[in-house]
Design an enzyme around this catalytic site. Structure first.
Site, PDB file in Angstrom:
ATOM      1  N   VAL A  20      22.499 155.935 -23.060  1.00  0.00           N
ATOM      2  CA  VAL A  20      21.178 155.409 -23.399  1.00  0.00           C
ATOM      3  C   VAL A  20      21.310 154.009 -23.998  1.00  0.00           C
ATOM      4  O   VAL A  20      22.046 153.803 -24.957  1.00  0.00           O
ATOM      5  CB  VAL A  20      20.447 156.310 -24.425  1.00  0.00           C
ATOM      6  N   GLY A  59      20.375 140.242  -9.289  1.00  0.00           N
ATOM      7  CA  GLY A  59      21.284 141.334  -9.644  1.00  0.00           C
ATOM      8  C   GLY A  59      20.741 142.275 -10.702  1.00  0.00           C
ATOM      9  O   GLY A  59      21.472 143.098 -11.252  1.00  0.00           O
ATOM     10  N   LYS A  70      16.780 159.156 -20.145  1.00  0.00           N
ATOM     11  CA  LYS A  70      17.067 158.648 -21.489  1.00  0.00           C
ATOM     12  C   LYS A  70      16.103 159.235 -22.519  1.00  0.00           C
ATOM     13  O   LYS A  70      16.503 159.572 -23.636  1.00  0.00           O
ATOM     14  CB  LYS A  70      17.016 157.120 -21.482  1.00  0.00           C
TER      15      LYS A  70
END
Lengths: 453, 453
Positions: free
Chosen positions: B131, B186, B204
């Site tokens: 996370v 990216g 998460k």
């Protein structure tokens, strides 16, 4: 479930009374997390009659007797100061009792002795609450970043001074007025010395530097300058540069040395630390792999600090129940600590000068002699109010008779910068030094400095 | 110094290759911190020829064989996905080998099974890197706040979507254009589904909620809405309300229940999360005693995530050397998980309506029927561009024929809010729903909402 974990509490003031409250209110939850009930077996205070909320049979004035009881597993120390606390905690640790402490002054002065005693007996020594109140900071540095190389820890770790500087910036008040306001609102103590002169922040810087750099750094190693001399003019000058003034604790590792310092500094208003206002704390950590991290929250207050104390208490208690112990303080790197003079910083210097031809050349010459490179110069006419005037000096029209030169330097050793300022005061054309403040970019480019906003 | 701690690495991509590099470059420091050298004994990869930087004798394609070797002390898993990783890690934990994992999908789906296996054998299970990348978050929640009651964890935990929403806000681009830019730079993968549809953030959220509330919450328990449907008009509407749009993961504990959800939401521009831009992550934690805390840093990237992995690796290795183990995942609270419909939120609704007398009364009637209270209404003329027009509706002059009603509600159950919007579409005077977004104040008063900026 095993037997209870027995806790001795030393001190029951603003934080301690919250610890007692939370231990009671959250007893079931804490027991579930620890794997055993937490039982308060004694509370050492100076004046028992002042603690009607604590069961009378728990109160004692004999801290030494309480600490030495066989039944005690963990000692929680919220008294503060060096003696007699040091002796009490060393006794506890040597007897294998774990210690949870919020005592920044003691940890910063003699953390090594406490850590050695803990190591020897295998007891735990936790002190998350000693720095930045509720903000989880020591555990992230010591554990989460244990596989990284921390290069800088910098932040606002004293709420009182941050409140005062925020008040000065927002209202234009001078230092004395802002201090009075802080006192009225409970943000400053009757004797504000520890806060406003930077002692509190210096202790925290020593603790942060020690953990971050695996090197023993004591409060005496930390360069310390408080906020008493910050003027309304300094704040205005910072504003004109697109900056704000904060009391910073800065710990750095450079070229195999470490440095730790506490002083007011201008930082760009675009930096996240610039918007940390009032009694809040915030700390930036820069590590080689992790990059920049920030931690933000309330740096003081009863419940807030008690939260950090209880986190440590759960950890220490849990270690008792399931075996094992928390991370040791390691000082394996043992890096040398740089003197302030050898630390690299940047200066903002405001000089009141006679506005005649050749003055700038003369001033620039002094900087050059000391090997200090100038980043920006701005000349401001005077008589328009401090720092607020400005731009008319650039338009080619004849300026007023006197002027202020506002200079921001590139990075240089603090000794060279101080010597430059000293030499400047000797120039005929310099009527006075209107202000000197360090400038920190804190890892961000500060190329826009000098451009105003 | 004891013998070495032997490490098996599963997966050697962007993060794994950084772990290998740092293990080599920082070998001495890590050994000093652990109390024993860390020795990489094998690296399992799919295609060994693609890893020229890893010593050839360490590479293997047989992960199961590597994990089963007696010499292995700690397994570091950076493969991702559910199978075959789950089986490998269960095998390792059952054999008493500690596990460090960055696998959010697996932890969110079946963390309970892994934790049980670790508990049984006394091995460690760490997953800080799963996370928010480099940001120390799980350790603070699990340890530093172990003595507190966390009431809310809310934040930006996906860098790709944050980059896209930031790009939309700063350039006015639509979703498709911003996604393309993210791909070029990216920040988005070739198949961006896991990010833009909120799966990554939901995993998460499940991990954060489980730790914060001592309750098992899986990814399936998390309400999930991605950012594909966020329009340039939504972003403009947010701006007009003094807000910005972020994809939030929100975990809350209220009245003995917990909830976890992921969806785009408007938040006030004055909230610290609003200024978290680009690929950064930031998480707010609110606890009963500690108050509000914020953690900020880079949520992805090779070195950044490797920093978190190494922190866990040092902890797991150190526990092997000095005995003991890290905190167990406790699910002792076992609170019920609220369905999204029962969760309380606020809505921003923009309705295209015919501008005739009585429309507002009709619309307000629908809200009232569903028990939803309106905080602010603003009527905007149309034909000026979406959401940017505005104020002229207030000046008493006759408005254009069509109008947009911009409504912000008070807090109500999500089911009631959704039913209200459904019912509104059935009104004759409503030509269409131009936008619906949840509004989050995140613990701060949002009374200024609706007042523009």
């Amino acid at each position: 479930m095993t037997g209870s974990i027995n806790i001795a509490l030393l001190g029951c003031g603003v934080v301690g009374s919250q610890v007692v409250r939370l231990l009671t209110e959250q007893a079931d939850e804490l027991a579930a997390r620890v794997g055993a009930p937490l039982r308060l077996v004694g509370v050492a205070v100076r004046r028992p009659q002042r603690h009607p909320d604590v069961p009378a049979d728990l109160l004692t004035t004999d801290a030494a007797e309480l600490v030495s009881r066989d039944e005690v597993d963990v000692v929680v120390e919220l008294v503060g100061g060096i003696e007699p606390v040091r002796g009490l905690l060393l006794t506890a640790l040597k007897a294998g009792k774990s210690v949870v402490s919020a005592n920044k002054a003691l940890l910063a002065e003699d953390g090594a002795a406490l850590a050695a005693a803990a190591d020897e007996s295998g007891a735990d020594l936790y002190y998350e609450a000693s720095v930045a109140g509720a903000i989880p900071l020591l555990r992230p540095i010591q554990q989460s970043l244990a596989g990284d190389r921390i290069v800088r820890v910098a932040g606002i770790v004293n709420g009182t001074t941050n409140f005062i500087l925020s008040a000065m910036a927002s209202s234009g008040a001078n230092y004395t007025e802002a201090l009075e306001e802080a006192g009225r609102l409970g943000y400053a103590e009757a004797d504000p010395t520890a806060d406003v002169d930077g002692y509190d922040a210096a202790s925290k810087a020593a603790i942060l530097a020690s953990l971050a750099f695996h090197t023993r750094v004591t409060a005496d190693d930390v360069y310390r300058e408080g906020i008493r001399d910050v003027t309304a003019a300094d704040i205005a000058a910072a504003k004109a540069l697109g900056c704000t003034v904060k009391l910073l604790a800065i710990c750095e590792q450079t070229n195999g040395s470490v440095s730790a310092r506490v002083h007011p500094a201008m930082i760009p208003r675009s930096h996240p630390l610039a918007s940390v206002s009032g009694a809040y704390n915030a700390v930036f950590i820069e590590a080689a792999a992790a990059g920049q991290l920030m931690f933000y929250g309330q740096g003081a207050g009863g419940p807030q600090t008690a939260s950090a104390v209880l986190g440590d208490l759960v950890a220490a208690s849990r270690n008792r129940v399931i075996g094992g112990r928390g991370p040791r303080d390691t000082a394996h790197a043992a890096l040398p600590v740089l003197a302030m003079g050898d630390t690299h910083t940047r200066y903002h210097v405001a000089l009141d000068v006679i506005d005649r031809a050749g003055v700038l050349a003369q001033v620039a010459g002094v900087f050059a002699e000391h090997g200090v490179s100038i980043a920006t110069v701005r000349q401001e006419g005077r008589g328009h109010g401090n720092g607020a005037a400005g731009r008319d000096a650039d338009d080619g029209a004849p300026g007023p008779k006197d002027a202020t030169l506002v200079i921001v330097t590139h990075s240089a050793s603090d000794a060279a910068l101080a010597a430059t300022v000293e030499a400047l005061t000797g120039l005929d054309a310099v009527q006075g030094v209107a202000g000197v403040l360090r400038v920190e970019g804190l890892g961000r480019p500060v190329t826009e400095l000098g451009g105003g906003s």
